[in-house]
Design a protein around this motif. Structure first.
Motif, PDB file in Angstrom:
ATOM      1  N   LYS A  45       0.854  -1.183   0.000  1.00 58.82           N
ATOM      2  CA  LYS A  45       0.000   0.000   0.000  1.00 58.82           C
ATOM      3  C   LYS A  45       0.895   1.240   0.000  1.00 58.82           C
ATOM      4  O   LYS A  45       1.905   1.269   0.696  1.00 58.82           O
ATOM      5  CB  LYS A  45      -0.917   0.014   1.226  1.00 58.82           C
ATOM      6  CG  LYS A  45      -2.000  -1.045   1.225  1.00 58.82           C
ATOM      7  CD  LYS A  45      -2.883  -0.897   2.453  1.00 58.82           C
ATOM      8  CE  LYS A  45      -3.974  -1.942   2.501  1.00 58.82           C
ATOM      9  NZ  LYS A  45      -4.828  -1.790   3.720  1.00 58.82           N
ATOM     10  N   LEU A  46       0.479   2.250  -0.752  1.00 60.47           N
ATOM     11  CA  LEU A  46       1.260   3.475  -0.867  1.00 60.47           C
ATOM     12  C   LEU A  46       0.588   4.629  -0.137  1.00 60.47           C
ATOM     13  O   LEU A  46      -0.602   4.884  -0.325  1.00 60.47           O
ATOM     14  CB  LEU A  46       1.436   3.856  -2.339  1.00 60.47           C
ATOM     15  CG  LEU A  46       2.213   2.888  -3.231  1.00 60.47           C
ATOM     16  CD1 LEU A  46       2.164   3.360  -4.684  1.00 60.47           C
ATOM     17  CD2 LEU A  46       3.661   2.774  -2.766  1.00 60.47           C
ATOM     18  N   CYS A  47       1.392   5.321   0.654  1.00 56.45           N
ATOM     19  CA  CYS A  47       0.963   6.575   1.276  1.00 56.45           C
ATOM     20  C   CYS A  47       1.994   7.622   0.862  1.00 56.45           C
ATOM     21  O   CYS A  47       3.101   7.649   1.396  1.00 56.45           O
ATOM     22  CB  CYS A  47       0.897   6.434   2.797  1.00 56.45           C
ATOM     23  SG  CYS A  47       0.422   7.972   3.639  1.00 56.45           S
ATOM     24  N   LEU A  48       1.636   8.449  -0.111  1.00 54.90           N
ATOM     25  CA  LEU A  48       2.601   9.359  -0.720  1.00 54.90           C
ATOM     26  C   LEU A  48       2.064  10.785  -0.756  1.00 54.90           C
ATOM     27  O   LEU A  48       0.860  11.009  -0.774  1.00 54.90           O
ATOM     28  CB  LEU A  48       2.919   8.927  -2.155  1.00 54.90           C
ATOM     29  CG  LEU A  48       3.381   7.489  -2.376  1.00 54.90           C
ATOM     30  CD1 LEU A  48       3.415   7.163  -3.866  1.00 54.90           C
ATOM     31  CD2 LEU A  48       4.755   7.265  -1.750  1.00 54.90           C
ATOM     32  N   GLY A  49       2.984  11.727  -0.783  1.00 55.28           N
ATOM     33  CA  GLY A  49       2.620  13.131  -0.920  1.00 55.28           C
ATOM     34  C   GLY A  49       3.771  13.889  -1.546  1.00 55.28           C
ATOM     35  O   GLY A  49       4.869  13.360  -1.715  1.00 55.28           O
ATOM     36  N   GLY A  50       3.534  15.157  -1.878  1.00 58.07           N
ATOM     37  CA  GLY A  50       4.594  16.032  -2.358  1.00 58.07           C
ATOM     38  C   GLY A  50       5.347  15.487  -3.559  1.00 58.07           C
ATOM     39  O   GLY A  50       4.785  14.809  -4.430  1.00 58.07           O
ATOM     40  N   PRO A  51       6.655  15.731  -3.631  1.00 62.88           N
ATOM     41  CA  PRO A  51       7.473  15.262  -4.757  1.00 62.88           C
ATOM     42  C   PRO A  51       7.457  13.744  -4.930  1.00 62.88           C
ATOM     43  O   PRO A  51       7.549  13.250  -6.044  1.00 62.88           O
ATOM     44  CB  PRO A  51       8.881  15.757  -4.389  1.00 62.88           C
ATOM     45  CG  PRO A  51       8.657  16.932  -3.496  1.00 62.88           C
ATOM     46  CD  PRO A  51       7.427  16.598  -2.710  1.00 62.88           C
ATOM     47  N   ALA A  52       7.348  13.009  -3.821  1.00 63.92           N
ATOM     48  CA  ALA A  52       7.344  11.541  -3.913  1.00 63.92           C
ATOM     49  C   ALA A  52       6.157  11.042  -4.726  1.00 63.92           C
ATOM     50  O   ALA A  52       6.280  10.103  -5.520  1.00 63.92           O
ATOM     51  CB  ALA A  52       7.322  10.929  -2.513  1.00 63.92           C
ATOM     52  N   LEU A  53       5.005  11.662  -4.539  1.00 65.11           N
ATOM     53  CA  LEU A  53       3.812  11.259  -5.289  1.00 65.11           C
ATOM     54  C   LEU A  53       4.025  11.476  -6.777  1.00 65.11           C
ATOM     55  O   LEU A  53       3.694  10.607  -7.598  1.00 65.11           O
ATOM     56  CB  LEU A  53       2.604  12.052  -4.799  1.00 65.11           C
ATOM     57  CG  LEU A  53       1.291  11.828  -5.557  1.00 65.11           C
ATOM     58  CD1 LEU A  53       0.884  10.364  -5.522  1.00 65.11           C
ATOM     59  CD2 LEU A  53       0.188  12.716  -4.980  1.00 65.11           C
ATOM     60  N   LYS A  54       4.603  12.604  -7.144  1.00 61.05           N
ATOM     61  CA  LYS A  54       4.858  12.890  -8.565  1.00 61.05           C
ATOM     62  C   LYS A  54       5.823  11.875  -9.164  1.00 61.05           C
ATOM     63  O   LYS A  54       5.658  11.440 -10.305  1.00 61.05           O
ATOM     64  CB  LYS A  54       5.419  14.306  -8.710  1.00 61.05           C
ATOM     65  CG  LYS A  54       4.435  15.411  -8.328  1.00 61.05           C
ATOM     66  CD  LYS A  54       5.065  16.776  -8.492  1.00 61.05           C
ATOM     67  CE  LYS A  54       4.098  17.877  -8.073  1.00 61.05           C
ATOM     68  NZ  LYS A  54       4.698  19.236  -8.191  1.00 61.05           N
ATOM     69  N   ILE A  55       6.831  11.504  -8.397  1.00 59.78           N
ATOM     70  CA  ILE A  55       7.824  10.546  -8.887  1.00 59.78           C
ATOM     71  C   ILE A  55       7.179   9.192  -9.162  1.00 59.78           C
ATOM     72  O   ILE A  55       7.407   8.575 -10.208  1.00 59.78           O
ATOM     73  CB  ILE A  55       8.980  10.405  -7.880  1.00 59.78           C
ATOM     74  CG1 ILE A  55       9.851  11.669  -7.910  1.00 59.78           C
ATOM     75  CG2 ILE A  55       9.829   9.171  -8.165  1.00 59.78           C
ATOM     76  CD1 ILE A  55      10.871  11.741  -6.811  1.00 59.78           C
ATOM     77  N   PHE A  56       6.353   8.712  -8.238  1.00 58.22           N
ATOM     78  CA  PHE A  56       5.691   7.423  -8.434  1.00 58.22           C
ATOM     79  C   PHE A  56       4.701   7.483  -9.592  1.00 58.22           C
ATOM     80  O   PHE A  56       4.597   6.523 -10.384  1.00 58.22           O
ATOM     81  CB  PHE A  56       5.001   6.983  -7.145  1.00 58.22           C
ATOM     82  CG  PHE A  56       5.868   6.149  -6.246  1.00 58.22           C
ATOM     83  CD1 PHE A  56       5.715   4.770  -6.179  1.00 58.22           C
ATOM     84  CD2 PHE A  56       6.859   6.735  -5.468  1.00 58.22           C
ATOM     85  CE1 PHE A  56       6.518   3.992  -5.357  1.00 58.22           C
ATOM     86  CE2 PHE A  56       7.670   5.969  -4.642  1.00 58.22           C
ATOM     87  CZ  PHE A  56       7.501   4.593  -4.587  1.00 58.22           C
ATOM     88  N   GLU A  57       3.983   8.592  -9.711  1.00 50.09           N
ATOM     89  CA  GLU A  57       3.018   8.718 -10.810  1.00 50.09           C
ATOM     90  C   GLU A  57       3.723   8.756 -12.160  1.00 50.09           C
ATOM     91  O   GLU A  57       3.166   8.277 -13.156  1.00 50.09           O
ATOM     92  CB  GLU A  57       2.186   9.988 -10.615  1.00 50.09           C
ATOM     93  CG  GLU A  57       1.174   9.879  -9.484  1.00 50.09           C
ATOM     94  CD  GLU A  57       0.397  11.162  -9.259  1.00 50.09           C
ATOM     95  OE1 GLU A  57      -0.722  11.082  -8.709  1.00 50.09           O
ATOM     96  OE2 GLU A  57       0.905  12.251  -9.621  1.00 50.09           O
TER      97      GLU A  57
END
Length: 317
Positions: A45-57
């Motif tokens: 399960k992923l809990c992401l925000g900020g720059p990390a979310l953009k990287i995964f997307e």
């Protein structure tokens, strides 16, 4: 440091048979967790925000993001980043510690190790720490003598180096053995004033421009009138326009381009010398064989990156 403490070195991405949660906000650790997720998609399960979310997307077309509480439900492992951009990762470690979830933290840099696990007066340490090179492992062992230190493969860096070499090999970059004329500057949020009215990131950028004449005379870079371009790459956690007014006031006589794209390999491939304070990008630059400089001014703190090949501007006389 415990003299006989063993640093475990993995030569592959770790696979987990039980449910895990990946929690990340800042870019650094997120880049190193991409392959962990890739090898464990079905049970993560992923809990992401900020720059990390953009990287995964950017790397995965269809991902589901959970809130912090739901992401940790039924998980046996938490793997979290250790950035400064928010308290999300700290909160995840706090919940994991309270609920008996095995807590793994990824340190993607070489400074402020203990501070990464502290918010206000609360310190939440992990059960295990992952780092990505031997220098980082030695630092972690010294500070966290009772916590296992695991050196994981730096697949992110390997990929950048491979792409850098491919771009240089297959494009008409046109570099030769002349002195550097295309300069790349990596910004980063310092958030601390070094005895002045400006935060450190502005003081360092100012010092960089003030040092160009010196660098040219000492033949570290080409003659000033022959500088083709200065590229300023904005850190993922900074606003694109952060330095606009500052640069306007400097009245720079060189062609300057500001970029914020995430393709570090391309930025490095089209540059001939690299500058910054203590960003991880300087170590990437070294790995690609580029002349690499630290721009912390003489009145600032010592550069804490443990890489002797980095040239400090203030030591050039």
């Amino acid at each position: 440091m415990t003299k006989n403490k063993k640093i475990w070195k993995l030569n592959h991405t770790r696979n987990f048979s039980e449910k895990i949660t990946i929690c990340a906000y800042d870019a650094g650790s997120a880049n190193h967790l991409l392959n962990t997720y890739k090898e464990n998609i079905s049970n993560t399960k992923l809990c992401l925000g900020g720059p990390a979310l953009k990287i995964f997307e950017n790397h995965f077309s269809d991902i589901k993001i959970y809130n912090l509480k739901d992401s940790l439900k039924d998980s046996k492992y938490l793997i979290s980043g250790t950035g400064w951009g928010s308290s999300l990762e700290h909160k995840s470690r706090k919940i994991a510690s309270k609920n008996g979830i095995f807590n793994i933290a990824v340190i993607d840099h070489w400074v402020n190790y203990l501070e990464r696990f502290k918010r206000v007066d609360e310190i939440i340490l992990p059960n295990e720490i992952w780092v990505t090179d031997h220098e980082a492992a030695k630092i972690a062992c010294k500070i966290f003598s009772d916590i296992p230190i695991i050196q994981i493969p730096n697949l992110w860096l390997d990929e950048i180096k491979s792409r850098f070499e491919s771009i240089r090999r297959n494009s008409n970059v046109g570099f030769n053995n002349n002195l550097p004329s295309t300069l790349l500057y990596f910004t980063e949020p310092i958030r601390t004033k070094w005895g002045d009215v400006e935060a450190g990131e502005f003081q360092s950028l100012r010092y960089f421009f003030e040092s160009l004449e010196k660098l040219s005379k000492k033949r570290f870079i080409n003659e000033q009138e022959k500088i083709k371009e200065i590229i300023i790459k904005i850190h993922p956690s900074e606003e694109y326009s952060k330095y606009d007014k500052f640069l306007e006031k400097l009245k720079i006589n060189f062609p300057v381009k500001i970029i914020d794209n995430g393709d570090i390999a391309k930025s490095l491939a089209y540059s001939e010398a690299v500058f910054g304070c203590e960003t991880q990008a300087l170590v990437v630059s070294l790995s690609c064989g580029l002349p690499t400089f630290c721009t912390i001014p003489p009145f600032g703190p010592q550069c804490r990156l443990p890489h002797n090949e980095i040239i400090e501007l203030r030591n050039i006389h």
